[in-house]
Design a protein around this motif. Structure first.
Motif, PDB file in Angstrom:
ATOM      1  N   VAL A  82      69.762 -17.909  22.766  1.00  0.00           N
ATOM      2  CA  VAL A  82      68.753 -18.865  23.242  1.00  0.00           C
ATOM      3  C   VAL A  82      69.285 -19.626  24.452  1.00  0.00           C
ATOM      4  N   ARG A  83      70.541 -20.013  24.411  1.00  0.00           N
ATOM      5  CA  ARG A  83      71.147 -20.714  25.555  1.00  0.00           C
ATOM      6  C   ARG A  83      71.014 -19.908  26.836  1.00  0.00           C
ATOM      7  N   GLN A  88      63.494 -16.745  24.182  1.00  0.00           N
ATOM      8  CA  GLN A  88      63.112 -18.133  24.466  1.00  0.00           C
ATOM      9  C   GLN A  88      63.319 -19.062  23.282  1.00  0.00           C
ATOM     10  N   GLY A  89      63.529 -18.499  22.091  1.00  0.00           N
ATOM     11  CA  GLY A  89      63.741 -19.351  20.942  1.00  0.00           C
ATOM     12  C   GLY A  89      64.204 -18.549  19.745  1.00  0.00           C
ATOM     13  N   GLN A 139      69.161 -26.049  25.042  1.00  0.00           N
ATOM     14  CA  GLN A 139      68.003 -25.840  24.186  1.00  0.00           C
ATOM     15  C   GLN A 139      67.593 -27.118  23.495  1.00  0.00           C
ATOM     16  N   SER A 239      64.669 -23.462  17.340  1.00  0.00           N
ATOM     17  CA  SER A 239      65.185 -23.935  18.622  1.00  0.00           C
ATOM     18  C   SER A 239      64.478 -23.232  19.771  1.00  0.00           C
ATOM     19  N   ASN A 241      64.713 -22.549  24.088  1.00  0.00           N
ATOM     20  CA  ASN A 241      65.472 -22.615  25.325  1.00  0.00           C
ATOM     21  C   ASN A 241      64.944 -23.764  26.189  1.00  0.00           C
ATOM     22  N   TRP A 245      61.274 -24.712  27.599  1.00  0.00           N
ATOM     23  CA  TRP A 245      60.658 -25.952  27.114  1.00  0.00           C
ATOM     24  C   TRP A 245      60.224 -26.843  28.276  1.00  0.00           C
TER      25      TRP A 245
END
Length: 333
Positions: A82-83, A88-89, A139, A239, A241, A245
């Motif tokens: 994700v980082r 994207q999540g 994130q 979570s 990214n 977001w």
């Protein structure tokens, strides 16, 4: 694997570019991955959240859920995936991310929590620290859903610590591995996708996990006993990214955050209900269910103490502060 990551990275980049280029003129799709199978309650709640996001944003934001590890990403890889915008999540087990962020392992420190109330207090105390870790890893954490308390699925009953001696147990994270090693077992840390094949081949004798996973894996085909030790109550976290977001409008962000706050308590209750429901399913399939007696509980608690200090010493500069705040709040009159 590398080819998969490259393809996912390209998809992630394309999605973010689409956001930047078209803004809110078209539906924004965010790819969300989870290692758990479709029937698992964590995936069901994630799909409920995705449906709510789509409805509340009038279709402007859609969460594209990929369950069962179908994109080739394993649980411990999700924080970094994700980082880096590979996806994207993610819906990830928080304590599996300790290789990247040791502080996230506090909820798997054995017997630091003794019941659901303790677990809720620890989670609330830790949340600001989690948010700081999320920002460090590019994130945003939206909400958490705890797993039911963990126990051990074994081929022989576990009534005393001696019954764990030499047993090849799958563990889910570093804390669990060290805990069961201290108890005399032979723990093997492995992601969920490898567990059932390892049981089937005899590479492991048993599994440390919760009742829903026992049902997911049809563990009655490989084991006969489940002792609900409740040695940890670790959560999943959803979570996003941070670049993805921040590409959403303020209104979309506020809507999604509001939904997360509203739905989180409901999802957490679902977790408790799932524990009861799945325990019955396991028993109906012949699994002998038990809980530790006072003598075993005392042995387990004593074995856990060195890991409390180890966490303070090794999980970063905020670890001691976080644990102290939690214990002071837990033990306050």
């Amino acid at each position: 694997m590398q080819a998969t990551l490259s393809r996912l990275a390209a998809c992630g980049t394309a999605a973010v570019l689409s956001l930047a280029t078209f803004g809110v003129q078209a539906a924004t799709q965010l790819m969300i991955v989870t290692p758990w199978p479709e029937g698992n309650f964590q995936v069901k709640t994630l799909n409920q959240f995705a449906d709510a996001v789509k409805e509340a944003t009038d279709g402007e934001v859609e969460l594209d859920i990929h369950a069962g590890g179908d994109l080739g990403l394993k649980g411990p890889e999700l924080l970094s995936a994700v980082r880096d915008g590979i996806v994207q999540g993610a819906d990830m087990l928080l304590t599996q991310q300790v290789g990247e962020a040791p502080l996230l392992g506090i909820e798997s420190v054995p017997y630091l929590t003794r019941n659901q109330d303790d677990a809720a207090l620890l989670r609330n105390t830790a949340w600001p620290y989690y948010e700081a870790v999320a920002a460090e890893f590019n994130q945003k954490f939206l909400y958490t859903v705890p797993w039911p308390g963990q126990g051990v699925f074994t081929q022989q009953p576990v009534k005393t610590v001696d019954d764990l001696a030499g047993v090849k147990l799958r563990t889910v994270d570093k804390n669990g591995t060290e805990f069961f090693k201290a108890l005399g077992a032979s723990p093997v840390q492995m992601p969920w996708g490898e567990v059932v094949p390892a049981l089937a081949s005899g590479a492991i004798d048993g599994v440390t996990t919760s009742t829903p996973s026992g049902v997911d894996g049809s563990f009655w085909e490989f084991t006969d006993y489940f002792n609900k030790l409740d040695w940890q109550l670790a959560p999943d976290v959803v979570s996003i990214n941070l670049d993805a977001w921040n590409s959403l409008t303020d209104e979309q962000q506020q809507t999604i955050e509001s939904l997360a706050r509203k739905m989180e308590p409901r999802f957490q209750q679902i977790s408790q209900d799932e524990d009861t429901r799945n325990a019955k399913i396991l028993a109906d399939h012949g699994i002998h269910m038990s809980a530790p007696d006072a003598a075993l509980s005392a042995q387990l608690t004593e074995a856990a103490q060195p890991q409390w200090q180890q966490f303070r010493d090794t999980a970063g500069p905020k670890a001691d502060e976080l644990m102290t705040r939690y214990l002071e709040a837990r033990d306050a009159p």
